[in-house]
Scaffold this motif. Structure first.
Motif, short mmCIF file in Angstrom:
data_model
loop_
_atom_site.label_atom_id
_atom_site.label_comp_id
_atom_site.label_asym_id
_atom_site.label_seq_id
_atom_site.Cartn_x
_atom_site.Cartn_y
_atom_site.Cartn_z
N GLU A 1 1.65 -10.12 0.61
CA GLU A 1 1.14 -8.75 0.60
C GLU A 1 1.48 -8.06 1.92
O GLU A 1 1.46 -8.69 2.98
N ARG A 2 1.80 -6.77 1.78
CA ARG A 2 2.15 -5.93 2.93
C ARG A 2 3.17 -6.66 3.82
O ARG A 2 3.04 -6.75 5.04
N HIS B 1 4.73 -0.11 -0.41
CA HIS B 1 3.70 0.69 0.27
C HIS B 1 4.31 1.81 1.08
O HIS B 1 3.83 2.95 1.05
N GLU B 2 5.39 1.46 1.80
CA GLU B 2 5.93 2.46 2.74
C GLU B 2 7.38 2.16 3.06
O GLU B 2 7.77 1.00 3.22
N HIS C 1 5.68 -4.01 -5.18
CA HIS C 1 5.06 -2.70 -5.03
C HIS C 1 5.32 -2.24 -3.60
O HIS C 1 4.97 -2.94 -2.64
N ASP D 1 4.35 -5.46 -1.37
CA ASP D 1 3.76 -6.67 -1.95
C ASP D 1 4.79 -7.23 -2.93
O ASP D 1 5.51 -6.47 -3.59
N ASP E 1 8.13 5.32 -1.41
CA ASP E 1 6.71 5.03 -1.19
C ASP E 1 5.96 5.01 -2.53
O ASP E 1 6.11 5.92 -3.36
N GLY E 2 5.17 3.94 -2.73
CA GLY E 2 4.36 3.84 -3.93
C GLY E 2 5.08 3.34 -5.16
O GLY E 2 4.47 3.18 -6.22
#
Length: 462
Positions: free
Chosen positions: A219-220, A274-275, A272, A203, A243-244
């Protein structure tokens, strides 16, 4: 079975009638008598012509009388037997309508006669300016239209074309197979910090001076580090993320950025992660090779097919570049005036095509395509003149080969071939495509060809 695709006629192909017309008579500005019609021709700006035509009352009346007699034999009115309606009744009931029809037909026929006698080649339909009728003097009108430019193609003896000589190497084959592996790779969790080539799903939100940037949030969103799809500095800032993870960094927008208010500005991005995933490539084994219709799964056969495909691509690229050089030289040597109506029609066609490609009902205004349209029309006129002057017609053998090429990709090529052969519009496009190839072959035979060795990757831009 898929539906047959309409052949895209290249802008190099003549888009207008290529049947030769007689040359325009240079002495036609004087008034003359054409049977019973008076004609005078004026030359307007550029390719515009104004043709004044005067048809004597005797011809109009003769046509009217013939039409009234015909109507009396066919008209049906209550109270009268078929064919027995009195002439006076026919004139009273249908006179104005019949007169209007006759005048329209006389204008059409006299215009065609005047154009033929004046030896003009009009582009499209004329604009008709009718003059007020004077009793006993017939009808007069002015037809306003553009004509095709008259010229002989220059520069044919001075054409020099550079031909790239390309050899497909083993390294080229290796690079192609590597690209095929990447296309069929699978993204798997990396389990480590991101490096170049990894895909990061994140994001992000951008702010400028503490205020959100319009369109600067997602996002994503998936970013492959090193692909260059994002702004300079954005992708490199993702190296090392996990990640994270959350991260903030600044990115300065280029001075030539398409959105003016962001040019040269430094935007702060909060991200941010995610992966982080890495691309897992398949092995070049029999299973992988069979995906490319190599039933044997044999590596040597696979490499041979890859080489043949690369050689075909290279040949097509070389020929396209040679055609481009020829066209540029022809345009430079032939600064031909182009009819505005043809430019407008081509611009409208380009606009419609762009709208279809974008999936919208309407694209940019047709005027935005005027320069491209003018160039395409000039090319069409120049090559069309070559086709006319050299009496080039579509070779039937080449037409059959072109149909084979178009149809063989379908499940039922014979059925698709019949569809083409039964559709005059489709066949006309195929024939135009073949004529284009023939005229380009004719030009290449007369050009001086020089050669230059070029690496496959340099030629293809890979």
């Amino acid at each position: 079975m898929g539906q047959p695709v309409r052949v895209r006629v290249s802008p190099f192909a003549p888009r207008e009638q290529s049947v030769p017309f007689p040359a325009c008579d240079k002495q036609s500005d004087k008034e003359r008598t054409l049977t019973d019609v008076q004609v005078s021709l004026e030359t307007g700006a550029g390719l515009e012509r104004r043709l004044r035509v005067q048809v004597p009352a005797s011809r109009v009346e003769q046509e009217l009388e013939a039409r009234f007699r015909s109507a009396a034999r066919t008209v049906r009115l209550k109270g009268f037997r078929p064919g027995k309606v009195p002439d006076g009744v026919v004139r009273q009931r249908f006179g104005p309508q019949i007169r209007q029809e006759v005048i329209q037909e006389v204008v059409q026929s006299s215009y065609s006669e005047a154009i033929a006698r004046e030896k003009l080649r009009p582009v499209g339909s004329p604009r008709i300016e009718s003059e007020p009728e004077v009793p006993g003097e017939g009808i007069a009108y002015t037809a306003i239209f553009e004509v095709y430019p008259e010229f002989s193609v220059a520069g044919l003896d001075a054409m020099v074309v550079e031909k790239a000589e390309v050899s497909v190497t083993e390294a080229d084959i290796d690079q192609t197979i590597e690209r095929l592996r990447k296309q069929r790779g699978q993204w798997q969790p990396a389990g480590r910090a991101a490096v170049a080539g990894d895909r990061v799903v994140l994001d992000f939100a951008g702010t400028l001076g503490g205020e959100p940037v319009e369109g600067g949030k997602a996002e994503r969103f998936a970013v492959v580090i090193g692909e260059g799809r994002m702004l300079p500095g954005f992708e490199s800032a993702l190296v090392g993320t996990t990640d994270g993870a959350d991260k903030s960094f600044d990115v300065t927008f280029p001075a030539d950025y398409y959105e003016e208010k962001l040019r040269g500005q430094t935007v702060t991005f909060q991200v941010h992660v995610h992966e982080v995933t890495a691309l897992e490539l398949p092995a070049v084994d029999a299973e992988f090779i069979r995906r490319f219709d190599v039933a044997s799964g044999d590596l040597a056969e696979f490499r041979r097919l890859v080489r043949e495909n690369l050689e075909r691509e290279a040949l097509a690229k070389v020929q396209a570049e040679m055609r481009r050089q020829v066209i540029e030289q022809l345009l430079a040597a032939n600064p031909v005036d182009v009819p505005a109506v043809m430019v407008s029609r081509e611009a409208a066609s380009l606009q419609a095509e762009a709208a279809r490609s974008a999936g919208t009902a309407q694209g940019q205004a047709a005027g935005a395509y005027d320069e491209v349209a003018r160039r395409r029309v000039r090319i069409g006129l120049i090559l069309g003149e070559l086709v006319r002057a050299q009496s080039i017609t579509a070779d039937q053998g080449r037409i059959e080969l072109k149909l084979d090429e178009l149809c063989r990709t379908y499940d039922r090529p014979d059925e698709v071939r019949r569809i083409y052969q039964q559709n005059p519009d489709l066949m006309s496009q195929v024939e135009n495509s073949v004529i284009e190839e023939q005229v380009m072959t004719w030009l290449m035979e007369r050009a001086r060809i020089t050669t230059r060795s070029v690496a496959f990757g340099q030629l293809m831009g890979v």
